[in-house]
Design an enzyme around this catalytic site. Structure first.
Site, PDB file in Angstrom:
ATOM      1  N   GLY A  55      -6.848   5.360   5.289  1.00 23.89           N
ATOM      2  CA  GLY A  55      -5.708   5.870   6.052  1.00 23.89           C
ATOM      3  C   GLY A  55      -5.445   4.900   7.182  1.00 23.89           C
ATOM      4  CD  GLU A  56      -3.010   2.449  10.393  1.00 22.16           C
ATOM      5  OE1 GLU A  56      -2.664   2.305   9.204  1.00 22.16           O
ATOM      6  OE2 GLU A  56      -3.370   1.492  11.109  1.00 22.16           O
ATOM      7  CB  SER A  57      -9.158   2.979  11.400  1.00 22.14           C
ATOM      8  OG  SER A  57      -8.509   1.816  11.839  1.00 22.14           O
ATOM      9  CB  CYS A  87      -9.747   1.573   3.238  1.00 25.61           C
ATOM     10  SG  CYS A  87      -8.494   0.333   3.465  1.00 25.61           S
ATOM     11  NE  ARG A 114      -7.184  -1.299  12.336  1.00 23.33           N
ATOM     12  CZ  ARG A 114      -6.414  -0.585  13.146  1.00 23.33           C
ATOM     13  NH1 ARG A 114      -6.517  -0.721  14.459  1.00 23.33           N
ATOM     14  NH2 ARG A 114      -5.517   0.248  12.661  1.00 23.33           N
ATOM     15  CB  ILE A 141      -3.778   0.193   0.457  1.00 24.13           C
ATOM     16  CG1 ILE A 141      -3.710   0.529  -1.036  1.00 24.13           C
ATOM     17  CG2 ILE A 141      -2.467   0.568   1.156  1.00 24.13           C
ATOM     18  CD1 ILE A 141      -3.602   2.016  -1.330  1.00 24.13           C
ATOM     19  NE  ARG A 142      -0.367  -2.274   6.767  1.00 24.00           N
ATOM     20  CZ  ARG A 142      -0.547  -1.706   7.958  1.00 24.00           C
ATOM     21  NH1 ARG A 142      -0.775  -0.410   8.059  1.00 24.00           N
ATOM     22  NH2 ARG A 142      -0.506  -2.422   9.049  1.00 24.00           N
ATOM     23  CG  HIS A 177      -7.975   3.037  -1.034  1.00 28.12           C
ATOM     24  ND1 HIS A 177      -7.826   4.225  -0.369  1.00 28.12           N
ATOM     25  CD2 HIS A 177      -7.541   2.078  -0.192  1.00 28.12           C
ATOM     26  CE1 HIS A 177      -7.298   4.004   0.828  1.00 28.12           C
ATOM     27  NE2 HIS A 177      -7.119   2.698   0.959  1.00 28.12           N
ATOM     28  CD  GLU A 179      -9.687   6.551  -2.435  1.00 32.46           C
ATOM     29  OE1 GLU A 179     -10.665   5.778  -2.550  1.00 32.46           O
ATOM     30  OE2 GLU A 179      -8.797   6.390  -1.584  1.00 32.46           O
TER      31      GLU A 179
HETATM   32  N1  GLN Z   1      -4.851  -0.734   7.724  1.00 30.21           N
HETATM   33  C1  GLN Z   1      -5.623   0.459   7.943  1.00 30.21           C
HETATM   34  C2  GLN Z   1      -6.366   0.408   9.278  1.00 30.21           C
HETATM   35  O1  GLN Z   1      -6.443  -0.609   9.854  1.00 30.21           O
HETATM   36  C3  GLN Z   1      -6.602   0.687   6.806  1.00 30.21           C
HETATM   37  C4  GLN Z   1      -5.863   0.837   5.498  1.00 30.21           C
HETATM   38  C5  GLN Z   1      -6.455   1.791   4.526  1.00 30.21           C
HETATM   39  O2  GLN Z   1      -7.312   2.613   4.848  1.00 30.21           O
HETATM   40  N2  GLN Z   1      -5.962   1.724   3.321  1.00 30.21           N
HETATM   41  O3  GLN Z   1      -6.858   1.383   9.729  1.00 30.21           O
END
Ligand code: GLN
Length: 193
Positions: A55-57, A87, A114, A141-142, A177, A179
């Site tokens: 997600g977005e940490s 992630c 990141r 993913i990112r 990921h 999952e």
């Molecule tokens: N870019 C997100 C972060 O820096 C991590 C991306 C992800 O969990 N898929 O938190």
């Protein structure tokens, strides 16, 4: 790990933000008792394992503190029971995040970068060897990757020379990921399901 009580393993999945539904589904398919962790009260049930999803940490970190879940989760990680961070979850476990002072739990002695693949290559899919498992599909993913590891950290996988999976005691951190791809290998590995 043995499970002498024979009750299903109860795995808590942090469910504040990000890709937690897929972890829940995969764990249920393995007959684990997966429960969503959404507030501090959810931490009162005894857990056998923990998933910190992608997600977005920075958002996850903020919510964890606002909801009063930080201390309970940190205590769980410190207890030595198995933890899987994917992630953003890996970023929450890392003891150092490049260019950033705010940390998550900081329980794993690694440095992460990141969004390490930049915006051009924000998301990609590959297949690469994972120690003890063989080739596994990997969806990034990112994603972050690990730029430094402390002593006693095992490197479990590299892609293009960059570290994308590590283990430190009970904690597993993956840049990608698992999952989102077919297969339940990661839960079998981390939680011995
Ligand atoms: N870019 C997100 C972060 O820096 C991590 C991306 C992800 O969990 N898929 O938190």
């Amino acid at each position: 790990m043995t499970n002498p009580s024979k009750r299903p393993m109860r795995i808590g999945v942090l469910a504040l933000q990000g890709a937690f539904i897929e972890h829940m589904d995969r764990l249920h398919s393995l007959k684990a008792d997966a429960i969503e962790l959404r507030c501090a009260a959810d931490l009162s049930a005894p857990l056998d394992g923990l998933v910190l999803p992608g997600g977005e940490s920075s958002v996850q970190m903020k919510l964890l503190r606002e909801l009063g879940m930080y201390d309970g989760l940190k205590a769980f990680i410190d207890s030595g029971k198995p933890v899987l961070g994917t992630c953003a979850g890996l970023i929450l476990l890392a003891s150092s995040v490049e260019g950033q002072s705010a940390l998550g739990f900081g329980t794993m002695p690694v440095t992460v970068r990141r969004n390490a693949y930049g915006r051009q290559l924000g998301s990609f899919h590959t297949c690469a060897p994972f120690q003890g498992v063989g080739d596994v599909p990997m969806t990034f993913i990112r994603a972050p990757y690990v730029t430094e590891v402390g002593s006693d950290v095992e490197v479990l996988s590299k892609v293009d020379g960059n570290i994308v999976a590590v283990k430190y005691g009970n904690q597993y951190g993956l840049s990608f990921h698992p999952e989102l791809d077919e297969g339940t290998w990661v839960y079998k590995l981390v939680f011995n399901l």
